[in-house]
Design a protein around this motif. Structure first.
Motif, PDB file in Angstrom:
ATOM      1  N   GLU A  90      47.591  43.839  36.884  1.00 26.04           N
ATOM      2  CA  GLU A  90      46.203  43.584  36.465  1.00 26.04           C
ATOM      3  C   GLU A  90      45.809  42.133  36.765  1.00 26.04           C
ATOM      4  O   GLU A  90      44.681  41.855  37.157  1.00 26.04           O
ATOM      5  N   ALA A 103      42.739  40.360  39.035  1.00 25.06           N
ATOM      6  CA  ALA A 103      41.864  39.284  38.544  1.00 25.06           C
ATOM      7  C   ALA A 103      41.835  38.128  39.546  1.00 25.06           C
ATOM      8  O   ALA A 103      40.767  37.629  39.924  1.00 25.06           O
ATOM      9  N   ARG A 148      39.976  39.166  42.795  1.00 26.30           N
ATOM     10  CA  ARG A 148      38.520  39.218  42.647  1.00 26.30           C
ATOM     11  C   ARG A 148      37.908  37.821  42.671  1.00 26.30           C
ATOM     12  O   ARG A 148      36.885  37.581  43.316  1.00 26.30           O
ATOM     13  N   VAL A 149      38.536  36.901  41.957  1.00 26.24           N
ATOM     14  CA  VAL A 149      38.006  35.540  41.905  1.00 26.24           C
ATOM     15  C   VAL A 149      38.096  34.870  43.283  1.00 26.24           C
ATOM     16  O   VAL A 149      37.123  34.279  43.772  1.00 26.24           O
ATOM     17  N   LEU A 164      46.080  27.051  33.979  1.00 24.63           N
ATOM     18  CA  LEU A 164      45.360  27.511  32.778  1.00 24.63           C
ATOM     19  C   LEU A 164      46.334  28.061  31.740  1.00 24.63           C
ATOM     20  O   LEU A 164      46.248  27.762  30.557  1.00 24.63           O
ATOM     21  N   LEU A 199      41.346  29.370  28.460  1.00 22.94           N
ATOM     22  CA  LEU A 199      42.150  30.546  28.101  1.00 22.94           C
ATOM     23  C   LEU A 199      42.246  30.722  26.583  1.00 22.94           C
ATOM     24  O   LEU A 199      42.286  31.858  26.090  1.00 22.94           O
ATOM     25  N   THR A 228      33.851  45.130  33.260  1.00 19.82           N
ATOM     26  CA  THR A 228      33.453  44.173  34.288  1.00 19.82           C
ATOM     27  C   THR A 228      32.200  43.419  33.863  1.00 19.82           C
ATOM     28  O   THR A 228      32.066  42.213  34.104  1.00 19.82           O
ATOM     29  N   ILE A 244      35.457  28.251  38.780  1.00 23.75           N
ATOM     30  CA  ILE A 244      36.613  29.100  39.078  1.00 23.75           C
ATOM     31  C   ILE A 244      37.410  29.397  37.812  1.00 23.75           C
ATOM     32  O   ILE A 244      37.803  30.532  37.562  1.00 23.75           O
ATOM     33  N   GLU A 245      37.624  28.355  36.999  1.00 26.21           N
ATOM     34  CA  GLU A 245      38.355  28.550  35.743  1.00 26.21           C
ATOM     35  C   GLU A 245      37.624  29.559  34.851  1.00 26.21           C
ATOM     36  O   GLU A 245      38.262  30.370  34.180  1.00 26.21           O
ATOM     37  N   SER A 301      35.593  32.095  35.764  1.00 24.75           N
ATOM     38  CA  SER A 301      35.799  33.461  36.278  1.00 24.75           C
ATOM     39  C   SER A 301      37.216  33.932  36.024  1.00 24.75           C
ATOM     40  O   SER A 301      37.458  35.075  35.627  1.00 24.75           O
ATOM     41  N   LEU A 302      38.140  33.028  36.277  1.00 21.24           N
ATOM     42  CA  LEU A 302      39.553  33.387  36.166  1.00 21.24           C
ATOM     43  C   LEU A 302      39.927  33.707  34.720  1.00 21.24           C
ATOM     44  O   LEU A 302      40.626  34.695  34.449  1.00 21.24           O
ATOM     45  N   GLU A 338      38.258  37.121  33.826  1.00 23.74           N
ATOM     46  CA  GLU A 338      38.939  38.257  34.466  1.00 23.74           C
ATOM     47  C   GLU A 338      40.323  38.483  33.859  1.00 23.74           C
ATOM     48  O   GLU A 338      40.770  39.608  33.673  1.00 23.74           O
ATOM     49  N   THR A 339      41.000  37.366  33.568  1.00 16.40           N
ATOM     50  CA  THR A 339      42.340  37.491  32.997  1.00 16.40           C
ATOM     51  C   THR A 339      42.279  38.113  31.607  1.00 16.40           C
ATOM     52  O   THR A 339      43.147  38.894  31.217  1.00 16.40           O
ATOM     53  N   ALA A 381      42.212  41.723  31.955  1.00 11.76           N
ATOM     54  CA  ALA A 381      43.548  42.217  32.298  1.00 11.76           C
ATOM     55  C   ALA A 381      44.406  42.345  31.040  1.00 11.76           C
ATOM     56  O   ALA A 381      45.051  43.372  30.809  1.00 11.76           O
TER      57      ALA A 381
END
Lengths: 188, 188
Positions: free
Chosen positions: A148, A152, A155-156, A184, B80, B123, B141-142, B144-145, B148-149, B152
């Motif tokens: 998973e 992620a 996609r990014v 992160l 995070l 999503t 970026i952080e 989105s990441l 998305e994470t 997951a």
């Protein structure tokens, strides 16, 4: 997308993408695509099951090659390193023509059904990766989580690649995105 | 799922879930659901737009509460940690009735359209979280990441919770899954 060969299939694909962008996916008919590519509709159907498959016919091959990449890794490869290696393979396969990828992405983003199809494709790849990781002896949860997480990251990175102004290639962006995730997760 | 109140809405929901499991989602009509709940079809439509919304009507509220949870965090919260706090809120909202969640999951997994709808819901939540993280000053970026994470982690933990034999609650499983991800990312 690295598989495009010259010939009718290639012309059909380019004609389809152009028409989807010009008129919209819904408004484009198979006859229009065939016409622009200079072939008959019958020829279209020798290459693609329908007009949606022009956008997604690489999925099965991509999944197969991803799993093959996983099988080639040493048995002791940690879960996240394993999926990172798989993504690198995927990136090399889909990352050779950014203009084409960008067009395809624009078409998909403009249509809810196509967005769903793309999501399902990635989810299916994730499930296949997780299964194969388990077969390699990786624990159930770690396998799902690694698979998973790789989606992620993909996609990014893919979104940065197709929308970005920077000229980094996709494998580079994916490596960089993995690094950012590790930072992160380490509390950065 | 924590919002179920006694009364017609509640009875309709239970009737719908039971019928979807017994006959399949496609084969169940609104009239059947209303009949089993002892109300008219007209009453059904006072609560739900259609039979699919019985399964998904919590989505908007869930997204709203997730974003509200994010807004309450100190501005300095790392990306995070922020999404982990959001997931904890989500887990408390959806994690109070495992039997109900399990039934809903079985119905969704049995139907391709419903699986797509569930994917799209997650999503959409991810995109909303990423946007809000950016508004908090977290890099593109952080943001989105992290978003998305978190999806997951949620998918893995939720699946453990509804299918699992262990009696851990959902917030616990989510915390444990975050820890596993941090361990994986640290090279474990």
């Amino acid at each position: 997308m690295g598989r495009w060969k010259p010939g009718a299939g290639d012309r059909l694909r380019e004609a389809a993408l152009s028409l989807y962008l010009e008129r919209g996916f819904e408004q484009t008919m198979v006859a229009d695509i065939a016409g622009r590519a200079g072939v008959t509709a019958r020829t279209f159907f020798r290459y693609f099951a329908d007009k949606r498959e022009v956008l997604f016919d690489d999925s099965a091959a991509l999944e197969e090659k991803s799993l093959a990449a996983l099988d080639e890794l040493p048995a002791t490869t940690p879960a996240l390193d394993a999926v990172a290696a798989v993504l690198d393979t995927v990136a090399r396969l889909v990352g050779d023509d950014r203009e084409l990828a960008r067009k395809r992405q624009l078409v998909i983003m403009a249509n809810a059904d196509l967005r769903e199809r793309e999501l399902i494709k990635l989810t299916s790849l994730s499930a296949a990766l997780a299964t194969r990781l388990r077969q390699r002896g990786i624990g159930d949860i770690e396998a799902s989580l690694a698979a998973e997480t790789s989606i992620a990251v993909f996609r990014v990175a893919f979104s940065r690649w197709v929308t970005g102004v920077e000229d980094q290639d996709l494998p580079d962006l994916i490596r960089e995105t993995w690094e950012r995730l590790r930072t992160l997760a380490a509390g950065g």
